[in-house]
Write an enzyme that holds these catalytic residues in place. Structure first.
Site, short mmCIF file in Angstrom:
data_model
loop_
_atom_site.label_atom_id
_atom_site.label_comp_id
_atom_site.label_asym_id
_atom_site.label_seq_id
_atom_site.Cartn_x
_atom_site.Cartn_y
_atom_site.Cartn_z
N ASP A 25 48.88 15.12 84.98
CA ASP A 25 48.78 15.14 83.45
C ASP A 25 47.95 15.42 82.76
OD1 ASP A 25 49.80 15.18 80.90
OD2 ASP A 25 50.93 12.76 81.64
N ASP A 76 56.64 17.47 75.49
CA ASP A 76 57.47 17.13 75.84
C ASP A 76 59.39 16.93 75.70
OD1 ASP A 76 55.99 15.97 77.42
OD2 ASP A 76 55.84 13.29 76.76
#
Ligand SMILES: *[C@@H]1O[C@H](CO)[C@@H](O)[C@H](O)[C@H]1NC(C)=O
Ligand SMILES: *[C@@H]1O[C@H](CO)[C@@H](O)[C@H](O)[C@H]1NC(C)=O
Ligand SMILES: *[C@@H]1O[C@H](CO)[C@@H](O)[C@H](O)[C@H]1NC(C)=O
Ligand SMILES: *[C@@H]1O[C@H](CO)[C@@H](O)[C@H](O)[C@H]1NC(C)=O
Ligand SMILES: *[C@@H]1O[C@H](CO)[C@@H](O)[C@H](O)[C@H]1NC(C)=O
Ligand SMILES: *[C@@H]1O[C@H](CO)[C@@H](O)[C@H](O)[C@H]1NC(C)=O
Ligand SMILES: *[C@@H]1O[C@H](CO)[C@@H](O)[C@H](O)[C@H]1NC(C)=O
Ligand SMILES: *[C@@H]1O[C@H](CO)[C@@H](O)[C@H](O)[C@H]1NC(C)=O
Ligand SMILES: *[C@@H]1O[C@H](CO)[C@@H](O)[C@H](O)[C@H]1NC(C)=O
Ligand SMILES: *[C@@H]1O[C@H](CO)[C@@H](O)[C@H](O)[C@H]1NC(C)=O
Ligand SMILES: *[C@@H]1O[C@H](CO)[C@@H](O)[C@H](O)[C@H]1NC(C)=O
Ligand SMILES: *[C@@H]1O[C@H](CO)[C@@H](O)[C@H](O)[C@H]1NC(C)=O
Length: 442
Positions: free
Chosen positions: A159, A225
């Site tokens: 990430d 997201d």
């Protein structure tokens, strides 16, 4: 080889290892033997977020077997954020949460492997993960050793949170991912692993990751997201419609994890979500509570004909739009993405039609609008959702009453010359001519 000169100077400050690695890759990226086709599996984040533990992982793996998902090809069980202790060990190693993963990670991966799955784990290129657990910045080699050589994980989602200040990192968006890529490369070549690790870049944010992702990883997130609303699905399809060429074997746009089974999507919206992700060759990571999965959701996730195209080992290309439909071609509109798509496959030309409108619509296309169709030929039509053979298309095809936000997925196969006497002589070309030079309209 031209690539050397193009990338060489820009990579001058990176390690020889990286440059060597780039030279050994094909144009489609990191062809290191793993993840030639998109990864299929499960990820904990969309449904469970931080509420994860070892029992959930094992229960999920068992459910993937009993629900038939493993048989359908879903073979990764991936843990997302929140698995670690907040502090590293005294010698700097990552540690699993001592309560929620009390048996240790080696025990867990052994069990996951024993059930016939690969095991995935999550990390971050910065100081901390997005939920505040230790990141791998300046610990890349050590963490790669711990996660993959010592604990036996097979896949890393990496990430993009808590990036060090510019004066410290002194790297761009790509450079930030290079140390972990190198660490994984080292592990794969120094005898520590039986198989290279699948490296999944979670580089969201504006970074044009699709231009460089294939140099370092097997997939790269292209957007923020996903949520479980149609608006999010439409917006991700729209964004990715402009960068489909970045996808190939061993490297692909990652449209984010599947939201099937979550939120309030209609059955048609869920089918469109799955179809677009699959045919655009995104990884397919299920993100719902498998203990509560409905037969409807399961029937979508296990559509074998759609999955076969996602997993095509002969034709790597994603479907791409050939016409936007309601909007002019090349229009970016996050609520009304492109509607008419096609691409090559091992078994013929794939068509994907998405009705982005709020009412049912007929959807028409001329076959040769797709670059993968031969003029003057007729095509058998296979409906990949109805699982029926729908006759022969000559020149064009109309799908009638496609539901609002619904999808049609077709496989067209050459079935010989079109019948004689069809007019006009050229369906869509503007510059058709007879041999004697007389131009014909259309
Ligand atoms: C974690 O490390 C910090 C800083 O070294 C320390 O203050 C804290 O007490 C540690 N927490 C635990 C649970 O050991
Ligand atoms: C994992 O730990 C459990 C409980 O300690 C033990 O029963 C089991 O045998 C271990 N499994 C593996 C594969 O190591
Ligand atoms: C293999 O490479 C990893 C990552 O760079 C490193 O941490 C590890 O010590 C190396 N192992 C051996 C046996 O050389
Ligand atoms: C789902 O919820 C969103 C946000 O509340 C709403 O805009 C949308 O219309 C709902 N969709 C359906 C199919 O109910
Ligand atoms: C998952 O589904 C099961 C079965 O319906 C339910 O008992 C459980 O509470 C659900 N998990 C969460 C976190 O909602
Ligand atoms: C789901 O499908 C299974 C297997 O076909 C069946 O036994 C079960 O009754 C179905 N559940 C529902 C809610 O329809
Ligand atoms: C092509 O057809 C064969 C035979 O039916 C099937 O096994 C294979 O999965 C298909 N490939 C694709 C990409 O659909
Ligand atoms: C998106 O497309 C719809 C349908 O054509 C149109 O009504 C809307 O104005 C467009 N939105 C933007 C922001 O361009
Ligand atoms: C579709 O193709 C058929 C020939 O198969 C032709 O007769 C018909 O006019 C075409 N339709 C359109 C709208 O072009
Ligand atoms: C193909 O035929 C099946 C069975 O008649 C039908 O349900 C389906 O809607 C047809 N597909 C298309 C795209 O027309
Ligand atoms: C389809 O082909 C016909 C000629 O056969 C042409 O008139 C029409 O404009 C074409 N439609 C599209 C969307 O290309
Ligand atoms: C050229 O060819 C077309 C058909 O292909 C024919 O209709 C036309 O008469 C020809 N013109 C001349 C000047 O020969």
């Amino acid at each position: 080889m031209r690539r050397i000169f193009v990338v060489g100077p820009r990579l001058a400050s990176f390690s020889i290892g990286l440059i060597g690695a780039i030279l050994s890759r094909g144009v489609h990226g990191l062809s290191n033997g793993v993840a030639k086709v998109p990864v299929l599996g499960y990820n904990t984040w969309n449904f469970f977020q931080c509420n994860i533990d070892q029992d959930l992982i094992i229960d999920t793996a068992n459910l993937m077997v009993s629900l038939g998902l493993q048989d359908a090809g879903y073979n990764y069980v991936n843990i997302d954020d929140c698995w670690a202790e907040k502090n590293r060990s005294s010698t700097g190693e990552l540690q699993p949460d001592s309560v929620r993963f009390s048996r240790g990670m080696k025990n867990l991966t052994d069990q996951v492997h024993a059930l016939g799955f690969k095991a995935g784990i999550y990390g971050d290129s910065g100081w901390f993960t997005c939920a505040g657990y230790p990141g791998s910045f300046e610990h890349e080699d050590q963490d790669a050793q711990t996660l993959f050589a010592d604990w036996g994980f097979d896949y890393l989602k990496y990430d993009n949170c808590a990036i060090p200040f510019d004066t410290i990192i002194q790297q761009g968006t790509m450079g930030k991912y290079v140390p972990m890529s190198n660490a994984l490369q080292n592990l794969a070549t120094n005898g520590s692993l039986s198989e290279p690790v699948v490296f999944s870049l979670c580089q969201w944010g504006w970074s044009q990751v699709w231009l460089w992702g294939a140099r370092l990883g097997h997939s790269w997130r292209t957007t923020g997201d996903i949520s479980s609303q149609w608006s999010s699905i439409a917006s991700i399809i729209n964004f990715n419609s402009f960068i489909t060429q970045a996808t190939g074997f061993y490297g692909r746009n990652d449209m984010d994890m599947l939201q099937l089974g979550n939120g309030n999507m209609t059955f048609d919206e869920a089918k469109t979500h799955f179809t677009a992700w699959a045919l655009m060759k995104s990884p397919l990571l299920i993100g719902t509570n498998l203990s509560a999965i409905t037969n409807e959701t399961l029937s979508i996730l296990t559509n074998k004909e759609i999955l076969a195209i996602n997993q095509d080992s002969v034709e790597p290309d994603a479907v791409s739009p050939f016409r936007w439909g309601i909007n002019p071609d090349w229009t970016s509109n996050s609520s009304f993405p492109a509607q008419y798509w096609s691409g090559p496959s091992e078994n013929g030309t794939v068509f994907m039609l998405i009705n982005t409108l709020d009412t049912p619509s007929d959807m028409f296309f001329n076959l040769t609008e797709s670059p993968w169709i031969r003029a003057g030929r007729q095509y058998s039509v296979r409906d990949l959702w109805a699982h029926t053979d729908n006759g022969t298309a000559v020149r064009n095809f109309t799908a009638t009453s496609v539901p609002s936000h619904g999808v049609v997925a077709l496989l067209l196969n050459d079935s010989g010359e079109e019948p004689l006497g069809i007019y006009p002589q050229c369906a869509v070309w503007f510059s058709c001519s007879s041999e004697n030079g007389t131009y014909v309209d259309g």
